[in-house]
Each structure stands twice: as structure tokens, then as C-alpha cells.
Enzyme design. Structure first.
Site, PDB file in Angstrom:
ATOM      1  N   TYR A   1      62.984  17.142 -14.328  1.00 32.09           N
ATOM      2  CA  TYR A   1      62.088  17.662 -13.287  1.00 32.09           C
ATOM      3  C   TYR A   1      62.671  18.972 -12.739  1.00 32.09           C
ATOM      4  CZ  TYR A   1      60.426  18.232  -8.523  1.00 32.09           C
ATOM      5  OH  TYR A   1      59.955  18.777  -7.358  1.00 32.09           O
TER       6      TYR A   1
ATOM      7  N   ASP B   1      66.007   8.276 -14.062  1.00 32.49           N
ATOM      8  CA  ASP B   1      64.967   8.606 -13.096  1.00 32.49           C
ATOM      9  C   ASP B   1      63.687   7.953 -13.622  1.00 32.49           C
ATOM     10  OD1 ASP B   1      62.871   9.725 -11.678  1.00 32.49           O
ATOM     11  OD2 ASP B   1      63.777  11.715 -11.539  1.00 32.49           O
TER      12      ASP B   1
ATOM     13  N   LYS C   1      55.807   9.108  -5.375  1.00 30.82           N
ATOM     14  CA  LYS C   1      54.836   9.017  -6.478  1.00 30.82           C
ATOM     15  C   LYS C   1      54.229   7.608  -6.542  1.00 30.82           C
ATOM     16  CE  LYS C   1      56.659  13.030  -7.121  1.00 30.82           C
ATOM     17  NZ  LYS C   1      56.263  14.076  -6.211  1.00 30.82           N
TER      18      LYS C   1
ATOM     19  N   ARG D   1      69.983   5.318  11.950  1.00 30.52           N
ATOM     20  CA  ARG D   1      70.358   6.095  10.757  1.00 30.52           C
ATOM     21  C   ARG D   1      71.162   5.219   9.798  1.00 30.52           C
ATOM     22  NH1 ARG D   1      74.779   8.690  11.084  1.00 30.52           N
ATOM     23  NH2 ARG D   1      74.428   9.678  13.100  1.00 30.52           N
TER      24      ARG D   1
HETATM   25  O1  P1T Z   1      59.372  15.282  -4.365  1.00 26.68           O
HETATM   26  P1  P1T Z   1      60.533  14.355  -4.189  1.00 26.68           P
HETATM   27  O2  P1T Z   1      60.168  13.070  -3.527  1.00 26.68           O
HETATM   28  O3  P1T Z   1      61.697  15.028  -3.550  1.00 26.68           O
HETATM   29  O4  P1T Z   1      60.990  13.897  -5.668  1.00 26.68           O
HETATM   30  C1  P1T Z   1      61.593  14.739  -6.600  1.00 26.68           C
HETATM   31  C2  P1T Z   1      61.314  14.264  -8.012  1.00 26.68           C
HETATM   32  C3  P1T Z   1      62.299  13.575  -8.705  1.00 26.68           C
HETATM   33  N1  P1T Z   1      62.098  13.118  -9.966  1.00 26.68           N
HETATM   34  C4  P1T Z   1      60.922  13.314 -10.591  1.00 26.68           C
HETATM   35  C5  P1T Z   1      60.731  12.807 -11.983  1.00 26.68           C
HETATM   36  C6  P1T Z   1      59.886  13.981  -9.952  1.00 26.68           C
HETATM   37  O5  P1T Z   1      58.732  14.151 -10.603  1.00 26.68           O
HETATM   38  C7  P1T Z   1      60.083  14.484  -8.634  1.00 26.68           C
HETATM   39  C8  P1T Z   1      59.023  15.243  -7.909  1.00 26.68           C
HETATM   40  N2  P1T Z   1      58.015  15.748  -8.723  1.00 26.68           N
HETATM   41  C9  P1T Z   1      56.983  16.500  -8.317  1.00 26.68           C
HETATM   42  C10 P1T Z   1      56.788  16.921  -7.061  1.00 26.68           C
HETATM   43  C11 P1T Z   1      56.025  16.841  -9.373  1.00 26.68           C
HETATM   44  O6  P1T Z   1      54.884  17.255  -9.073  1.00 26.68           O
HETATM   45  O7  P1T Z   1      56.386  16.692 -10.554  1.00 26.68           O
END
Ligand code: P1T
Length: 466
Positions: free
Chosen positions: A124, A201, A226, A72
Site C-alpha cells: 500500500y 497485512d 476498510k 489511553r
Molecule cells: O487508512 P489507514 O486506516 O491508515 O490504513 C492504511 C492502510 C494499510 N494497509 C492497507 C492494505 C491499506 O489499503 C491501507 C489504506 N488504504 C487506502 C486508504 C486505500 O484506498 O487503499
């Protein structure tokens, strides 16, 4: 006397005096040095949860922090990924988490109780949810949402309070692709005497199209889920900080271990493999997105296309000005005919469909190659309805104020052949215009069924939405 054995320099050690390696070279080599022990060219997956100590408290290995002790706190695959992504973001400290959302949560926790955050109004949906529903409740966080695309410098400065610790930027925003003048906002915020931190971000552009640390940002974050991983098979997040923020990096790493929202070794391994092809994929995403956006702009079935790479996007010049050096180099290498309508600028395209109520939902059931799904950044193309899917947790009036209406479709353009994707979109648009009542009925039945399922599972107070 036998001749001296010529030994290959096992590892990726660039002499200081040589020019720095380029983006694609770093993407392939940093964090992936052949094993000193076995020569394995690809890193092994290190599943051990605990590590032998040479004496009490004497740990082996590790670049930053205390050596390996317990998985961890530190793991070789996580270190390798963190090192790779830091090099691509021109940072020093990479800190990986179990998801982009865990990354967000940790940054906000690090601000302590009673802090104030200034955030772009178009964040987001999950970030909006964490800021307003979780952090407000659990740590008394105050949040002000500002339209950072239009706000004057004076307005931004006037919103900074004595307890403002962080300014949260997303650019282009999700899903309306509003382009924030990132270097300008950073300069304005940093000109305030209390100098709040600026986080970008960078999920939508990836380190290929944008390098926020070079523009002066204090922290870059990514949903690795992503583009960085790029194959829709890992949920993960990461922060990258520049060398000047050692203390902050240590605090965030402390929280990474203390909260324990860490990614698995296998996920880190997969994400590192994804990183190797990031530049190749991002070029193709961008070229495909540019072609699709240009075609959508000519379609009689489309109200509006949003792609900041298009020359007629109102913020095209701002988008161009803050491109990363490697993206600028890529664009310079393209033939003039590719650049007739604009430049590649990531793989996200949003558009407003004509055809009134329900047209967007119908469109989403008609595509063959675009899969109706949340998320983005994989090699396969996806399409979704932000108002009811990714941004469903934003109250209707709030989201409509920022243009997330029910006619807005978000496309994550993949790496398939551009002509096939264009054909798919065009047939779906034609089909929706000539939609039969039968299909509408089918859709209504499915929606009624889905509503029943939801009723059976939740009281609506804590809905589970992406
Ligand atoms: O899904 P996660 O790995 O927890 O990430 C969150 C997140 C943070 N910042 C941005 C700009 C994002 O687009 C996302 C996650 N977005 C999606 C799941 C979506 O479909 O837009």
C-alpha cells in the site's frame, strides 16, 4: 418453599468441552457480552478518561494488562473490540490503533534503530511512504522490496540480513491484486536461522477470507477503516498476535500507550458493531465482485481484469489454497452455477480500461453508483485511479514497474444489487468510448484548478496524500 429462580447465564461462556463456535457466532458475541450491571445487550460507550482506583494502584477490570486506570492505557470499548477481532483472527492479543497507518508506524518503531525490513514490492502506498520516507529518516530503517510473487526461495533467503527483523506481506496486493503464497513464504522465512517475524497485512481479504495466523504468521494487521468496520465512517487499525508472542504483544501494547495513537471509544464501539456483520457483508462483497469481474472479462472495452477469484487468474490456485476455513465452507455451500467463472475472493477488482490516455480518468467521472473516492471495504461501491490517488506517493518509475499505470482502475465492490453495479460500469464504459470533446475540456479545466489549489498550499516536499 418458593421454587428456585432460574437465572440466565449472563454472558457468552462456551463450555470447553463443546465444539468451538463458528465465525459468525464469534463475530456477533465475542466482546459483546450483556452488561453484568444493567443487562444492556449492546455495550455502553465508555467515555470516561480516567477510572477510580480501589486503593492506590488497585485498578478494576481488564483481561490483559493492568486493569483500567486512564483511557489511553485501556478502555472498555477498545478491549471489547480487541477481543472480538482476536477471536476472528484465531489470535490471543488484539491491539488497536487510531488508523492502519498508526498501526504500521508502531510495528516499525518496535523494531528499534538500524533494523532491516523485507517487504513485498507492491505494498500500500502509505506503507511504502512510511518505510522509505519516515522510518529510514527517523530510525535508520533499511528496506528491501521484493516481488514475493515470483521470487525463488533462494532469492528470499539471500535477502535476509543479520539485522532483518521483519518480513512484510500484503496479499492480494493493493491495487494490482498480486497473490502471494502466504503459507509458503512464511515457511521459507521461518526456515532461516534468524527467524524474522512475518507480518501479514490482511486488510484486503479481511478475517473472513484469510486467517494468516493459522498459516503461521507472527502478526496480522488491518486497516479497520476498510472491511472490518465496513461503513466508511471510522479510521482505525489493529494488530493481532498469537498466544506464543506474549512478549512482543506486551511491547506493542507498551508502545500503543506510550505513543498514544489510540482509537476513541466511539470508534471502537462503531467498529465492534461493524464486526457483527462482517461475515454477511464479506459474502455479498465476494459474490458481487465475482459477477462483476466475470462481466468485465467479457467487455470489449476492457484490456485486462484482475480478480484472483476468477479461474483464469494466473494465481487462482494459490488464492484458493490459502482461503480461511470459513470462506472455504461458504464457497462449498454455493450452487455450481454461481461458480462457473470462479469463486468469491474478497470485494476488490482492478481492471485496465481500453481507450488510451485519459480513458480511466473519464470513466471515473461517468459512474453513477460507484463513487470516485479513495478507500475501500464499505457497503457502498467506490472506484479510484491508484496511479494518481492512493499510490501517488510512489515514484512513477517504481509504480509503473509493478503495473500501476494510468489505465488501471481499482473498484471496491459494495453490497448493492450486482445487476445495478454491472449496469453502472457498462454505461460508463460505453460513455467513455463515445466521449465528447466538451467533457474532456471540462475535466482539463477542473484539473488545472486543482493544480492551482495545490500550488497555493504546499511546496511539494510533504504532500498530504492518503
Ligand atoms: O487508512 P489507514 O486506516 O491508515 O490504513 C492504511 C492502510 C494499510 N494497509 C492497507 C492494505 C491499506 O489499503 C491501507 C489504506 N488504504 C487506502 C486508504 C486505500 O484506498 O487503499
Amino acid at each position: 418453599m418458593s421454587p428456585a429462580l432460574l437465572l440466565h447465564q449472563n454472558g457468552y461462556n462456551r463450555p470447553e468441552e463443546r465444539r468451538p463456535d463458528g465465525f459468525a457466532t464469534n463475530a456477533i458475541h465475542v466482546g459483546s457480552e450483556p452488561s453484568q450491571e444493567t443487562g444492556a445487550v449492546m455495550p455502553a460507550i465508555s467515555l470516561s478518561t480516567t477510572f477510580k482506583q480501589d486503593a492506590v494502584g488497585v485498578h478494576k477490570g481488564r483481561l490483559f494488562w493492568n486493569g483500567y486506570e486512564y483511557s489511553r492505557s485501556g478502555n472498555p470499548n477498545r478491549d471489547a473490540f480487541e477481543k472480538a477481532i482476536s477471536s476472528l483472527e484465531f489470535g490471543k492479543y488484539g491491539i488497536a490503533f487510531a488508523s492502519g497507518s498508526a498501526t504500521t508506524a508502531t510495528v516499525i518503531q518496535s523494531l528499534g534503530p538500524g533494523a532491516h525490513v523485507l517487504a513485498v514490492n507492491d505494498v500500500y502506498g502509505g506503507t511504502f511512504r512510511y518505510l522509505t520516507r519516515v522510518a529510514e529518516e527517523t530510525q535508520g530503517l533499511e528496506v528491501t522490496f521484493v516481488d514475493l510473487q515470483t521470487a525463488s526461495d533462494k532469492e528470499i533467503l539471500s535477502k535476509i540480513r543479520p539485522n532483518t527483523k521483519l518480513v512484510w506481506i500484503e496479499s492480494p496486493t493493493n491495487p494490482t491484486l498480486r497473490v502471494i503464497d502466504v503459507p509458503h513464504i512464511i515457511r521459507v522465512v521461518h526456515s532461516h536461522p534468524s527467524r524474522p517475524l512475518v507480518l501479514v497485512d490482511n486488510t484486503f481479504l479481511s478475517p473472513f477470507y484469510s486467517s494468516p495466523l493459522l498459516l503461521g504468521a507472527d502478526i496480522v494487521m488491518h486497516s479497520v477503516t476498510k472491511y472490518i468496520n465496513g461503513h466508511s465512517d471510522v479510521v482505525m487499525g489493529v494488530l493481532v498476535l498469537p498466544e506464543r508472542h506474549l512478549q512482543l504483544a506486551e511491547r506493542l501494547r507498551y508502545l500503543q500507550n506510550a505513543s498514544g495513537a489510540i482509537p476513541s471509544p466511539f470508534d471502537c464501539w462503531l467498529a465492534l458493531r461493524g464486526v457483527k456483520t462482517l461475515p454477511l457483508r464479506m459474502k455479498q462483497h465476494g459474490l458481487n465482485a465475482l459477477r462483476i469481474a466475470s462481466r468485465l472479462a467479457e467487455s470489449p472495452y476492457v484490456q485486462e481484469v484482475i480478480y484472483p477469484g476468477l479461474v483464469n487468474h494466473p494465481r487462482h490456485a494459490v488464492a484458493l489454497a490459502s482461503l480461511s476455513p470459513h470462506a472455504a465452507k461458504f464457497i462449498d455451500s454455493l450452487p455450481a452455477e454461481t461458480l462457473t467463472h470462479g469463486v468469491p475472493y474478497g470485494g476488490m477488482v482492478s481492471f485496465r480500461i481500453k481507450g488510451g490516455e485519459g480513458a480511466a480518468e473519464k470513466f471515473l467521472t461517468k459512474t453513477r453508483l460507484f463513487t470516485l473516492a479513495e478507500s475501500l471495504g464499505g457497503v457502498e461501491s467506490l472506484a479510484e485511479l491508484p496511479a494518481l490517488m492512493t499510490h501517488g506517493s510512489i515514484p512513477k518509475e517504481e509504480r509503473e514497474k509493478i503495473g500501476i499505470n494510468e489505465d488501471l482502475i481499482r473498484l471496491s465492490i459494495g453490497c448493492e444489487e450486482a445487476e445495478d453495479l454491472i449496469d453502472d460500469i457498462e454505461q460508463a464504459l460505453e460513455n467513455v468510448v463515445g466521449e465528447s470533446a466538451l467533457i474532456i475540456d471540462e475535466l482539463a479545466i477542473k484539473k488545472a484548478h486543482a493544480a492551482e489549489v495545490v500550488k497555493g498550499h504546499a511546496n511539494g516536499v510533504y504532500p498530504i496524500e492518503a
